[in-house]
Structures are given as structure tokens and as C-alpha cells.
Design an enzyme around this catalytic site. Structure first.
Site, PDB file in Angstrom:
ATOM      1  N   THR A   1      -1.829  -4.637  -5.787  1.00 47.32           N
ATOM      2  CA  THR A   1      -2.097  -5.537  -4.669  1.00 47.32           C
ATOM      3  C   THR A   1      -1.894  -4.808  -3.352  1.00 47.32           C
ATOM      4  O   THR A   1      -2.455  -5.212  -2.334  1.00 47.32           O
ATOM      5  CB  THR A   1      -1.180  -6.779  -4.697  1.00 47.32           C
ATOM      6  OG1 THR A   1       0.177  -6.334  -4.831  1.00 47.32           O
ATOM      7  CG2 THR A   1      -1.543  -7.710  -5.835  1.00 47.32           C
TER       8      THR A   1
ATOM      9  N   LYS B   1       1.928   5.899 -11.438  1.00 46.21           N
ATOM     10  CA  LYS B   1       1.362   5.736 -10.098  1.00 46.21           C
ATOM     11  C   LYS B   1       1.091   7.093  -9.428  1.00 46.21           C
ATOM     12  O   LYS B   1       0.439   7.185  -8.403  1.00 46.21           O
ATOM     13  CB  LYS B   1       2.279   4.870  -9.235  1.00 46.21           C
ATOM     14  CG  LYS B   1       2.311   3.402  -9.690  1.00 46.21           C
ATOM     15  CD  LYS B   1       3.298   2.604  -8.865  1.00 46.21           C
ATOM     16  CE  LYS B   1       3.417   1.132  -9.258  1.00 46.21           C
ATOM     17  NZ  LYS B   1       2.310   0.292  -8.777  1.00 46.21           N
TER      18      LYS B   1
ATOM     19  N   LYS C   1       4.467   2.023  -2.834  1.00 44.92           N
ATOM     20  CA  LYS C   1       4.522   1.268  -4.087  1.00 44.92           C
ATOM     21  C   LYS C   1       5.767   1.726  -4.833  1.00 44.92           C
ATOM     22  O   LYS C   1       6.389   2.706  -4.429  1.00 44.92           O
ATOM     23  CB  LYS C   1       3.273   1.524  -4.945  1.00 44.92           C
ATOM     24  CG  LYS C   1       2.899   3.023  -5.033  1.00 44.92           C
ATOM     25  CD  LYS C   1       1.552   3.263  -5.686  1.00 44.92           C
ATOM     26  CE  LYS C   1       0.374   2.933  -4.811  1.00 44.92           C
ATOM     27  NZ  LYS C   1      -0.289   1.695  -5.188  1.00 44.92           N
ATOM     28  N   ARG C   2       6.152   1.042  -5.926  1.00 42.77           N
ATOM     29  CA  ARG C   2       7.288   1.534  -6.693  1.00 42.77           C
ATOM     30  C   ARG C   2       7.031   2.962  -7.173  1.00 42.77           C
ATOM     31  O   ARG C   2       5.887   3.355  -7.384  1.00 42.77           O
ATOM     32  CB  ARG C   2       7.564   0.604  -7.891  1.00 42.77           C
ATOM     33  CG  ARG C   2       8.289  -0.662  -7.505  1.00 42.77           C
ATOM     34  CD  ARG C   2       9.642  -0.430  -6.893  1.00 42.77           C
ATOM     35  NE  ARG C   2      10.588   0.101  -7.850  1.00 42.77           N
ATOM     36  CZ  ARG C   2      11.482  -0.628  -8.517  1.00 42.77           C
ATOM     37  NH1 ARG C   2      11.578  -1.929  -8.305  1.00 42.77           N
ATOM     38  NH2 ARG C   2      12.301  -0.059  -9.381  1.00 42.77           N
TER      39      ARG C   2
ATOM     40  N   HIS D   1       0.676  -8.692 -17.421  1.00 38.83           N
ATOM     41  CA  HIS D   1       0.652  -7.777 -16.274  1.00 38.83           C
ATOM     42  C   HIS D   1       0.607  -6.311 -16.654  1.00 38.83           C
ATOM     43  O   HIS D   1       0.618  -5.452 -15.778  1.00 38.83           O
ATOM     44  CB  HIS D   1       1.891  -7.973 -15.395  1.00 38.83           C
ATOM     45  CG  HIS D   1       1.828  -9.194 -14.535  1.00 38.83           C
ATOM     46  ND1 HIS D   1       1.249  -9.195 -13.289  1.00 38.83           N
ATOM     47  CD2 HIS D   1       2.248 -10.459 -14.747  1.00 38.83           C
ATOM     48  CE1 HIS D   1       1.339 -10.402 -12.762  1.00 38.83           C
ATOM     49  NE2 HIS D   1       1.943 -11.192 -13.636  1.00 38.83           N
TER      50      HIS D   1
ATOM     51  N   LYS E   1      -3.882  -5.016   0.512  1.00 39.68           N
ATOM     52  CA  LYS E   1      -3.256  -5.145   1.845  1.00 39.68           C
ATOM     53  C   LYS E   1      -3.785  -4.070   2.785  1.00 39.68           C
ATOM     54  O   LYS E   1      -4.100  -4.330   3.952  1.00 39.68           O
ATOM     55  CB  LYS E   1      -1.728  -5.001   1.733  1.00 39.68           C
ATOM     56  CG  LYS E   1      -1.045  -6.013   0.858  1.00 39.68           C
ATOM     57  CD  LYS E   1       0.409  -5.581   0.575  1.00 39.68           C
ATOM     58  CE  LYS E   1       0.994  -6.370  -0.572  1.00 39.68           C
ATOM     59  NZ  LYS E   1       2.261  -5.781  -1.086  1.00 39.68           N
TER      60      LYS E   1
HETATM   61  C1  LIG Z   1       2.552  -5.289  -2.305  1.00 40.46           C
HETATM   62  C2  LIG Z   1       3.871  -4.693  -2.600  1.00 40.46           C
HETATM   63  C3  LIG Z   1       4.068  -3.989  -3.791  1.00 40.46           C
HETATM   64  C4  LIG Z   1       2.964  -3.742  -4.796  1.00 40.46           C
HETATM   65  O1  LIG Z   1       2.299  -2.547  -4.452  1.00 40.46           O
HETATM   66  P1  LIG Z   1       1.302  -1.831  -5.473  1.00 40.46           P
HETATM   67  O2  LIG Z   1       0.711  -0.739  -4.676  1.00 40.46           O
HETATM   68  O3  LIG Z   1       0.284  -2.854  -5.876  1.00 40.46           O
HETATM   69  O4  LIG Z   1       2.114  -1.351  -6.619  1.00 40.46           O
HETATM   70  C5  LIG Z   1       5.319  -3.437  -4.029  1.00 40.46           C
HETATM   71  N1  LIG Z   1       6.320  -3.577  -3.144  1.00 40.46           N
HETATM   72  C6  LIG Z   1       6.164  -4.239  -1.978  1.00 40.46           C
HETATM   73  C7  LIG Z   1       7.309  -4.329  -1.033  1.00 40.46           C
HETATM   74  C8  LIG Z   1       4.942  -4.830  -1.668  1.00 40.46           C
HETATM   75  O5  LIG Z   1       4.798  -5.504  -0.516  1.00 40.46           O
END
Ligand SMILES: *Cc1c(COP(=O)(O)O)cnc(C)c1O
Length: 783
Positions: free
Chosen positions: A623, A521, A515-516, A326, A627
Site C-alpha cells: 500500500t 522487500k 516499508k518494514r 495477506h 501512497k
Molecule cells: C503504508 C505503511 C506501510 C506499508 O508499506 P508497504 O510499502 O506497503 O509495505 C508500513 N508502515 C507504515 C508506517 C505505513 O504507513
């Protein structure tokens, strides 16, 4: 079950009517009713999984979120229950009170949850194995703009979605300590099928092999001291996105669920086999990153304990296991101090040394490999066990999670391994489940898709959305899309007002980064761009700016100083802008607190612009980007991770791409000077200087100054501006202003958004899981 029957069942369980019950009591009653209903199908699916070849997904994290609405949706009971509740003036939105099962940090854990959902829906015999943490990812709130953490007691109102399976408990032995692993099973309910997979999560408990009455007070005290230690093993999820921290307890956790899951798998296998020869024909195990890789020596140890020779056991392991990588960031590659492993798990450590010897023998038999290359590939090297090396060597397949990521693995990060075993490397671009991330979170937009397609077949075939492309020229449909987006923005605005006490305007552009919180990022880059626009509006260089709401949601690891500094900085920018009458109607900044799966469901549906701005070559896939795309947001992003494939699918003209590419960065970085850019570019200087010039305050912590010097002078462990924020800033602002300006032509912009939704089919985790099933696990549907 129809709504009358459901209503009766509920009232019976509640002992009253739904309007007189608390949301928590209602949740338990719905949960119990559903669990009773599905029990026979669940039993049948378990049987079916054991009757043929199956796969198991080992993951330290499963970020499942809230179960109730999703389970009702998958059982086609959502509307039934709404109808059963309606006479009492109650709605399923009351379930927003129920805490998420946040047994994961972010993308890696959410991926595991999406995969189980997809496999269940596809009738594929896949089950999950992990840890039932007493406390999930911490709850976040802000005090004066600083992140504060509190424990996430996610089962405080009970957990109707898990079944404790006392009979399947196993004992786990560490040097000097034995604990009991008790499984709790969660049903993973397939959509439009009666298939139900199992997520088996292990809880650590003390072993009571003695009768307390027979022991004196002294013994009793010793026993209770040990019992605390046992429960500690599954007490908390480590709130880190990458490695570092935790050490001994973390290794205990990894071994705990690996050993318990393998014991479970072998027990089931042995029920119908007397030898291990066919183990690899019966089961495949996918290792979600290196966290469960201790399973490899543990399986070998268990087989050897039953009389299998080491070589044979290793060969079986090489067929059973598969490994998903990952990350390519070197600092996140997991390694363990040899002394620690030997101290805690002496037998397992012995097996690791044997695996290392087998690798060395194999490599030294190859004439074209230098001793230096071979040493670098060691499993045991420099006093550490390198988990990724063990995973690649003792498994059948290694996969990356997006095309660019797999290419970087093959040609840069793991290039010697790729030269050794080219046939083992595969790409499996990540995906998301459209049940949660479209059907559930956006009933309005998914409803429109159903109406136009004449069926809801997108729910199991997301590619069907492609057929909606022609409507991009239909103004009436675009108007309906815009009205739905508006409604989702209105719903989010109401929620943000309730949660954050901040009023946001649904008539503005919603630009969202969720995101985190991590340096790579680049939330800080986003913050700089907002200040750039802020100063531009004030000095008149930016005119006709379409009013925009910039939303952030992110948790920082509690010990990650820079990430916490960035949260504070963004909260201070929010305050600055809000206090400025000249801009407050044009820019609003909101950092929502406690970002989690349930908040994400509301945010993704309301986004106009999806911020995916990691430095090229750092985000393995992402991911969140998928979404937001599926819900009709345009991507403002770099050519990184799955963004590349998103643009391939949806078209460059429908997205906003900026910044240096991986190949460019390779050439740029050796001579890159952030100081030079800072000196030459007045606008860059203006925004970056806000970290130290008093524009905003870090409350005397020195956090902003530390960020400033990390950008301009670097630190002992990294070069200045390691993630190239200053280098990408100008092209980022240009792309962002273009996107926000394009929004003014609502029809043209809606067309881009619509096309993003139509082309999101590839990013269903159903596609990803079909590919794992066909190319790696070799499993087929059970029904
Ligand atoms: C999808 C999701 C992530 C991943 O987000 P990225 O933008 O791909 O880092 C992190 N936290 C939550 C709660 C999510 O639903």
C-alpha cells in the site's frame, strides 16, 4: 464551531492561552473539545449501526497513527483551529510532538485503519475490533548504525481520543485463568458526513471478584501474581510482520480480543433477538488474516452453549465470517501446536476437532478427491491446527488483496481449496485513504487539485483526479506541480535535519524506500544498486549522474538478524559515501530512524521515485506504493502485488519496471545459480564482495558475512539467494539510472509524476470498501 468559539473553548480547558501551554496540554484540550462536539453524532451512528445489517472488522492490528490533525481535517475544523491558534503564534505542527498510536506493524495494520476511515466516510455500518496495546510497535533508534529498540509508551501524555466503556467489560476464560476485557472506544470520523464509526479496542485487566480485606496476606500475594499475568495479555504488540515467536501469550491475545468482540456482538444481537437464526442476517465479520480465526470455533462454542446444535452453529459461522489472506509465503501461514491450544482453551479445541471432522466428512463424500489431497487440506494435521484452512472452510468468502495475489492463491497456494469452493474466492485490491495520504499530508498538491477541478470532490471521489490528465500538457501547471514537490522536499529536508541531524539537498532527486525491513522487500538490492552507482561514478563508467538522495525508513523485527544486518549495512554505506569527497555531492544516503505513519506522511509527499522492488510473487499487494503514487512519485519496481495494477492505470511509460516476472521466476529458479552470476559478472562481484572485503564494517558481529553466504551458498532452511537479488540487480540498476537520468528533463519527468497522481483513483480504499460492502458484507449506507 467557528474559530472564536474554538479559541474560547481551548483557553477555558487550558486555563491559560495556547502559547503558554505545552503541546501535550494543547493536544488534550483540542481532543477533549472535539470529543464533546462529536458526542451526539457518535451516539446516533452507534444506534444506526445496530438498527440494520452491519459488518465488523476483526484485526490484531490497527496502525492508526496520530489522530488529532486527521480528525480536525475530517470535521472540516483544520483551518478553524489553525486560525484559533494563529494569534498566539502557535500552529498545528506543534502536534508533531504527540506520539503515534502505533498499534500495528505495517501494511496489514495500516490497511485496517484506512478501511475504517473509508467505511465511516461512506456511511457504511462497519466497526473495528482489536487490542488496546499498552505499548505499540517499539521505538527505533540507531547506535553506531545498529537498530536499538525501546518501549513505545504511546499514552504517556494521555489519550483524549479514547473512551473507556466500563459497562461493556466482559470476562474471558482460559484454562486456569479468567481476565477482564475492558473496551476503549475510538471515534472514526467520516469526512463530509456526520457519520462516526467505532474502533473498539480491548484492554486486559485482572478480575476483582473478591474483597481484598477478607483475604489474608497469602491470598493477597497470589491474587497480585495473577493480576500481573492478566495485564500482560494486552501489554505489547508482537513486533513481527509475519508469524513465528510469541506462542502462548500470542495465542492468548488472539483469543482475548476474538472472544471479547464476539461476546459484545452477541450481547447486542440478543438485545433485539431471542434466537440465533438471524445472526448471519444481522452481522458480517471480516477476519483480517488468520490472527482472529480462533473466533470461528469460539462463535460455535458460544452458540452451542446456548443450545444450538453443532451443525447449525457451523452453518451460521459459515455465513457470518469472511477471511482475507495477506500472504502466500508458506513460512508465514499460521499454525498452532494442538497441545498448546488444548491446554489453554480445552473447549475451543474440542470445537476445532468437530470442525475438522465436518470437513473430512464433506471431502470423503467427494468421489474425485484422493486421500492424499484431503489430508493436505486438514484443519488438524501433523499435530497442528492450520488456521488458514479453518478460515476458508468455515467462512463464506476468502479474498486476496491484489489481482496477482488472488490469482496465485487460486492457482498455486490454495489451488485445492479453489477447486473445492471456486465461488468463495474473490479479489479485493487494497487501497489507501486519500484523507490522510493526500488531503492531510499534502495540502499543497491536494489544494492544486481542488483549484483545477473547481471543487474538492476528489476527497470522496478520488477518480475525479482523472480529469486532471489534460494538464499534463500544460507547462504552467507542471511548473506549479514542480514547485510544490520542491516545497515538500524542502519541508522534509528541514524535518530530517531536525530528527537525524543530517543535511539533505532538496535540489537532488529524492529516491525513497519506506516499508518494514524484510528480505523479500529487498532493501539489500537497493543498497547494492547504490554501491554499483558509487563505484561507477568513481571509475568514470557512470557520467553525468543527477545528484540523488537515497532515503530509507524501516523497522526490523527485533530478533530478525539478517534484517538488522541490512540496516547496519545501509548505515555503513551512508557513512562511506559521506566520507568520500569525490561522490558526496552526487550521492547521499540517509536511513531515517523510527519510521512510522507520521514520518510516512512527510516522506510520501516529498518522493520523486518510489522504490517497490520486492521479488515478483512475494508482496501480496503493498500500500506504500499507492501512497507515493498519489503524491506524484514514479514507481521504480517489479511486476509484483499492486505495482502491476499501478502500471496498468498509470502506464508503463510513466514508470520504471524491471526484473524477472513471476512466470519467468518459476522457470529460472530451479536452475538458478547465484555463484555463477557472481563468477561471471565483475560488477555484481564488486558490490556483493563489499559484504566481506572490508569496504564497510559490521563492527565484528559477523552479520555482513552471514548475508554474503545467504546469497551465495544459502542456509539449511533456504537455497542461495532465495529472493533473486543478484539475478535482478543488473536490470534494476539500468532502470534506476534511466529514472534518475530522466529527471534531468524536469518538465518531462514532472509530466510522468503528474500522470501517476491523476491515475491513482483506483487505489482509494473507498473503492476497496465499496467492493467489500457490495460483494462480501452486503451492507448499505446508514444515512
Ligand atoms: C503504508 C505503511 C506501510 C506499508 O508499506 P508497504 O510499502 O506497503 O509495505 C508500513 N508502515 C507504515 C508506517 C505505513 O504507513
Amino acid at each position: 464551531m467557528d474559530h472564536k468559539e474554538f479559541e474560547q473553548a481551548l483557553c477555558k480547558k487550558l486555563g491559560t492561552t495556547p502559547d503558554k501551554a505545552t503541546p501535550q496540554a494543547l493536544h488534550s484540550a483540542i481532543g477533549d473539545t472535539v470529543m464533546e462536539t462529536i458526542a451526539p453524532d457518535w451516539r446516533a451512528s452507534r444506534q444506526a449501526h445496530l438498527s440494520g445489517r452491519r459488518a465488523c472488522y476483526f484485526s490484531m492490528e490497527f496502525l492508526v497513527g496520530r489522530a488529532v490533525q486527521n480528525n480536525l481535517l475530517c470535521l472540516d475544523l483544520y483551518d478553524t483551529v489553525e486560525e484559533a491558534l494563529r494569534p498566539y503564534g502557535v500552529s498545528l505542527s506543534a502536534m508533531d510532538e504527540i506520539p503515534d498510536a502505533a498499534l500495528g506493524n505495517g501494511g496489514l495494520g495500516r490497511l485496517a485503519a484506512c478501511f475504517l476511515d473509508s467505511a465511516s466516510t461512506l456511511n457504511l455500518p462497519l466497526d473495528g475490533y482489536g487490542i488496546r496495546y499498552r505499548y505499540g510497535l517499539f521505538e527505533q533508534h540507531f547506535e553506531d548504525g545498529f537498530q536499538k529498540e525501546t518501549a513505545d509508551d504511546w499514552t504517556r501524555w494521555g489519550d483524549p481520543w479514547s473512551v473507556r466503556c466500563e459497562a461493556d467489560a466482559v470476562e474471558i476464560r482460559y484454562a486456569g485463568q479468567t481476565v477482564r476485557a475492558v473496551p476503549y472506544d475510538m471515534p472514526i470520523i467520516g469526512c463530509k458526513t456526520r457519520h462516526i464509526s467505532t474502533l473498539r479496542l480491548w484492554q486486559a485487566e485482572p478480575v476483582h471478584t473478591f474483597d481484598f480485606q477478607l483475604f489474608n496476606q497469602q491470598h493477597y500475594l497470589e491474587a497480585s501474581a495473577e493480576s500481573i499475568a492478566a495485564e500482560d495479555i494486552s501489554r505489547v504488540l508482537y513486533p513481527n510482520d509475519d508469524t513465528r515467536e510469541g506462542k502462548l501469550l500470542r495465542l492468548k491475545q488472539e483469543y482475548f480480543f476474538s472472544a471479547a468482540s464476539l461476546a459484545d456482538i452477541l450481547r447486542k444481537y440478543r438485545a433485539s433477538h431471542d434466537k440465533y437464526d438471524d445472526l448471519a442476517q444481522a452481522v458480517s465479520i471480516q477476519l483480517n488474516d488468520t490472527h482472529p480465526v480462533i473466533s470461528i470455533p469460539e462463535l460455535i462454542r458460544l452458540l452451542m452453549q446456548d443450545g444450538v446444535a453443532f451443525d447449525k452453529a457451523l452453518s451460521i459461522a459459515k455465513q457470518v465470517f469472511h477471511y482475507t489472506n495477506h500472504t502466500i509465503m508458506a513460512e508465514a501461514l499460521e499454525k498452532w501446536d494442538c497441545g498448546l491450544v488444548e491446554e489453554l482453551l480445552p473447549e475451543v479445541y474440542g470445537v476445532i476437532l468437530q470442525i475438522h471432522e465436518a470437513l473430512m466428512a464433506e471431502l470423503y463424500a467427494k468421489p474425485d478427491w484422493t486421500a492424499e489431497q484431503i489430508t493436505a487440506m486438514g484443519i488438524v494435521r501433523d499435530g497442528c491446527v492450520h488456521m488458514a484452512h479453518m478460515a476458508i472452510y468455515a467462512s463464506a468468502h476468502t479474498n486476496g488483496v491484489a489481482k496477482i495475489h488472488t490469482e496465485i492463491l487460486k492457482h498455486t497456494a490454495l489451488k485445492d481449496w479453489y477447486r473445492l469452493y471456486p465461488e468463495r474466492f474473490q479479489n479485493k485490491t487494497n487501497g489507501i485513504t486519500q484523507r490522510r495520504w493526500f488531503a492531510l499530508c499534502n495540502r499543497e498538491l491536494s489544494g492544486l487539485a481542488t483549484e483545477l477541478l473547481g471543487s474538492d470532490r476528489w476527497i470522496t471521489q478520488l477518480d475525479a483526479l482523472e480529469e486532471l490528465v489534460p494538464y499534463a500538457r500544460d507547462l504552467q501547471v507542471l511548473q506549479r506541480f514542480t514547485a510544490i514537490k520542491q516545497e515538500k522536499k524542502r519541508q522534509l529536508a528541514a524535518y530530517v535535519l531536525a530528527q537525524e541531524g543530517v543535511r539533505i539537498d532538496p535540489d537532488t532527486v529524492f529516491d525513497i524506500q519506506i516499508k518494514r525491513l524484510h528480505e523479500y522487500k529487498r532493501q539489500l538490492l537497493n543498497a547494492f544498486s547504490i554501491l554499483w552507482i558509487y563505484f561507477g561514478i568513481k571509475d568514470g563508467s557512470i557520467q553525468n549522474f543527477a545528484p540523488t538522495t537515497f532515503l530509507f525508513g524501516a523497522k526490523s523485527a527485533p530478533g530478525y538478524r539478517r534484517a538488522k544486518g541490512i540496516i547496519k549495512y545501509i548505515n555503513e554505506i551512508a557513512r562511506l559515501v559521506d566520507g568520500d569527497p569525490q561522490v558526496r555531492d552526487l550521492i547521499r544516503v540517509v536511513f531515517v530512524h523510527n519510521y512510522n505513519v507520521s514520518y510516512a506522511e512527510k516522506l510520501v509527499a516529498a518522493a520523486d521515485i518510489s522504490e517497490q522492488i520486492s521479488t515478483a510473487g512475494t508482496e501480496a499487494s503493498g500500500t506504500g506504493n499507492m501512497k507515493l503514487m498519489l503524491n506524484g512519485a514514479v514507481t521504480l519496481g517489479t511486476l509484483d502485488g499492486a505495482n502491476i495494477e499501478i502500471v496498468e492505470e498509470a502506464g508503463g511509460e510513466n514508470n520504471y519496471i524491471f526484473g524477472a516476472r513471476v512466470e519467468e521466476l518459476e522457470k529460472i529458479m530451479p536452475d538458478y545459480s547465484s555463484r555463477r552470476l557472481f563468477a561471471d559478472n565483475e560488477k555484481i562481484r564488486r558490490v556483493v564482495s563489499t559484504l566481506i572485503d572490508g569496504t564497510v564494517s559490521d563492527g565484528g558481529t559477523g552479520d555482513f558475512r552471514e548475508l554474503y553466504y545467504s546469497l551465495l551458498d544459502g542456509a539449511s532452511w533456504h537455497r542461495p539467494d532465495h529472493y533473486y537479488l543478484l539475478g535482478d540487480l543488473e536490470s534494476y540498476v539500468e532502470a534506476k539510472l534511466r529514472a534518475i537520468s530522466d529527471y534531468r528533463d524536469r518538465a518531462e519527468f514532472a509530466k510522468k509524476q503528474w500522470l501517476n497522481m491523476c491515475h491513482a483513483g483506483k487505489f482509494s480504499s473507498d473503492r476497496t470498501i465499496r467492493d467489500y460492502a457490495a460483494d462480501i458484507w452486503n451492507i448499505t449506507p446508514v444515512q
